[in-house]
Design a protein around this motif. Structure first.
Motif, PDB file in Angstrom:
ATOM      1  N   GLY A 140      31.925  55.774  33.850  1.00  0.00           N
ATOM      2  CA  GLY A 140      31.136  54.872  35.512  1.00  0.00           C
ATOM      3  C   GLY A 140      31.711  53.534  35.367  1.00  0.00           C
ATOM      4  N   MET A 141      31.757  52.312  34.532  1.00  0.00           N
ATOM      5  CA  MET A 141      32.222  51.180  34.413  1.00  0.00           C
ATOM      6  C   MET A 141      33.768  51.310  34.975  1.00  0.00           C
ATOM      7  SD  MET A 141      30.873  48.288  33.773  1.00  0.00           S
ATOM      8  CE  MET A 141      29.743  49.082  32.884  1.00  0.00           C
ATOM      9  N   GLU A 142      34.637  52.310  35.079  1.00  0.00           N
ATOM     10  CA  GLU A 142      35.832  52.304  35.384  1.00  0.00           C
ATOM     11  C   GLU A 142      35.861  52.648  37.495  1.00  0.00           C
ATOM     12  OE1 GLU A 142      38.873  54.378  34.531  1.00  0.00           O
ATOM     13  OE2 GLU A 142      39.370  55.585  36.139  1.00  0.00           O
ATOM     14  N   LEU A 143      34.823  53.009  38.159  1.00  0.00           N
ATOM     15  CA  LEU A 143      34.122  53.197  39.467  1.00  0.00           C
ATOM     16  C   LEU A 143      33.624  52.051  39.993  1.00  0.00           C
ATOM     17  CD1 LEU A 143      34.197  54.720  41.788  1.00  0.00           C
ATOM     18  CD2 LEU A 143      31.639  55.403  41.087  1.00  0.00           C
ATOM     19  N   ILE A 144      33.476  50.890  38.885  1.00  0.00           N
ATOM     20  CA  ILE A 144      32.645  49.834  39.642  1.00  0.00           C
ATOM     21  C   ILE A 144      33.943  48.592  39.804  1.00  0.00           C
ATOM     22  CG2 ILE A 144      31.249  47.435  39.116  1.00  0.00           C
ATOM     23  CD1 ILE A 144      29.859  50.471  39.215  1.00  0.00           C
ATOM     24  N   GLU A 145      34.902  48.544  39.017  1.00  0.00           N
ATOM     25  CA  GLU A 145      35.901  48.562  38.997  1.00  0.00           C
ATOM     26  C   GLU A 145      36.898  49.245  40.028  1.00  0.00           C
ATOM     27  OE1 GLU A 145      37.693  47.143  34.618  1.00  0.00           O
ATOM     28  OE2 GLU A 145      38.002  49.127  34.735  1.00  0.00           O
ATOM     29  N   ASP A 146      37.040  49.815  40.665  1.00  0.00           N
ATOM     30  CA  ASP A 146      37.474  50.485  41.611  1.00  0.00           C
ATOM     31  C   ASP A 146      37.324  49.860  42.833  1.00  0.00           C
ATOM     32  OD1 ASP A 146      39.250  51.526  39.515  1.00  0.00           O
ATOM     33  OD2 ASP A 146      38.564  53.522  40.212  1.00  0.00           O
TER      34      ASP A 146
END
Ligand code: E4P
Length: 217
Positions: A140-146
């Motif tokens: 999920g956190m990778e989505l925030i970064e993207d």
């Protein structure tokens, strides 16, 4: 990073608001159902407590229905943010409602592409769901970064409202990435104050206070 509280519990909202911890509130149909209260009534009560944006979600799935409901919700108070799902119809409703000057939160976002579409449709907020991605072994956190990267690449003004937050670590990770807003249940916001070394240190201080009989008043 702004803090939104993800609840319809007005007592919890008021307590956190008095401490300056509340920049806004998010609700969804599950949260309203859990409150057992009428959506219009409880949303109005929340808007009376909090100055910042208060998200109230539509229940229709077609654009016309969402627009009609959004217009009704927007009449509750000036700080209402109409929440629509990230579907093609939701994007249509987003475009119409934002062009009328209503804040729109596009919810149930699970990809950078969806976030890109919401920004193009003029969304005030995009709500990527961290916890529900983690639940299915995605990051999920990778989505925030993207989304942060995509929005910064093109200067989109849509605010990243990190949602489905389940832990205090999610809050600090969102802040490090640069999410504009994080919405979390009251218990998660309160858990951010916890540290085992704080408890240990305070216990040692209290022992010394008793030993030395230190008094201030
Ligand atoms: C907030 O806008 C979302 O509806 C909420 O954070 C979802 O959280 P959940 O995945 O824990 O239900």
């Amino acid at each position: 990073m702004k803090f939104f509280v993800d609840t319809a519990d007005t007592t919890a909202i008021a307590e956190l608001n008095d401490l300056g911890m509340v920049d806004g509130v998010t609700t969804n149909p599950s949260i309203i159902a859990k409150s057992g209260r009428d959506i219009l009534e409880v949303t109005k009560e929340i808007c009376d407590i909090v100055d910042g944006p208060v998200s109230a979600e539509v229940v229709s799935t077609d654009a016309d229905g969402m627009i009609a409901e959004g217009r009704k919700l927007a009449k509750i108070a000036d700080n209402i943010t109409v929440k629509v799902p990230l579907t093609w119809d939701g994007l249509k409703a987003c475009k119409v409602l934002t062009s009328e000057g209503t804040m729109v939160n596009v919810t149930l976002c699970f990809s950078a592409n969806q976030a890109l579409l919401a920004a193009k449709a003029g969304a005030t907020f995009i709500s990527p769901f961290i916890g529900r991605l983690d639940d299915i072994n995605l990051d999920g956190m990778e989505l925030i970064e993207d989304i942060r990267t995509v929005y910064d690449n093109y200067g989109f003004e849509t605010q990243i409202l990190a949602a489905s937050i389940r832990s205090a670590n999610h809050m600090s990770d969102c802040a490090k990435i640069g999410a504009d807003v994080a919405t979390a249940p009251p218990a998660v916001i309160k858990a951010m104050a916890n540290h085992v070394l704080t408890d240990k240190g305070l216990a040692a201080f209290l022992a010394d206070i008793e030993k030395a009989n230190i008094k201030i008043v």
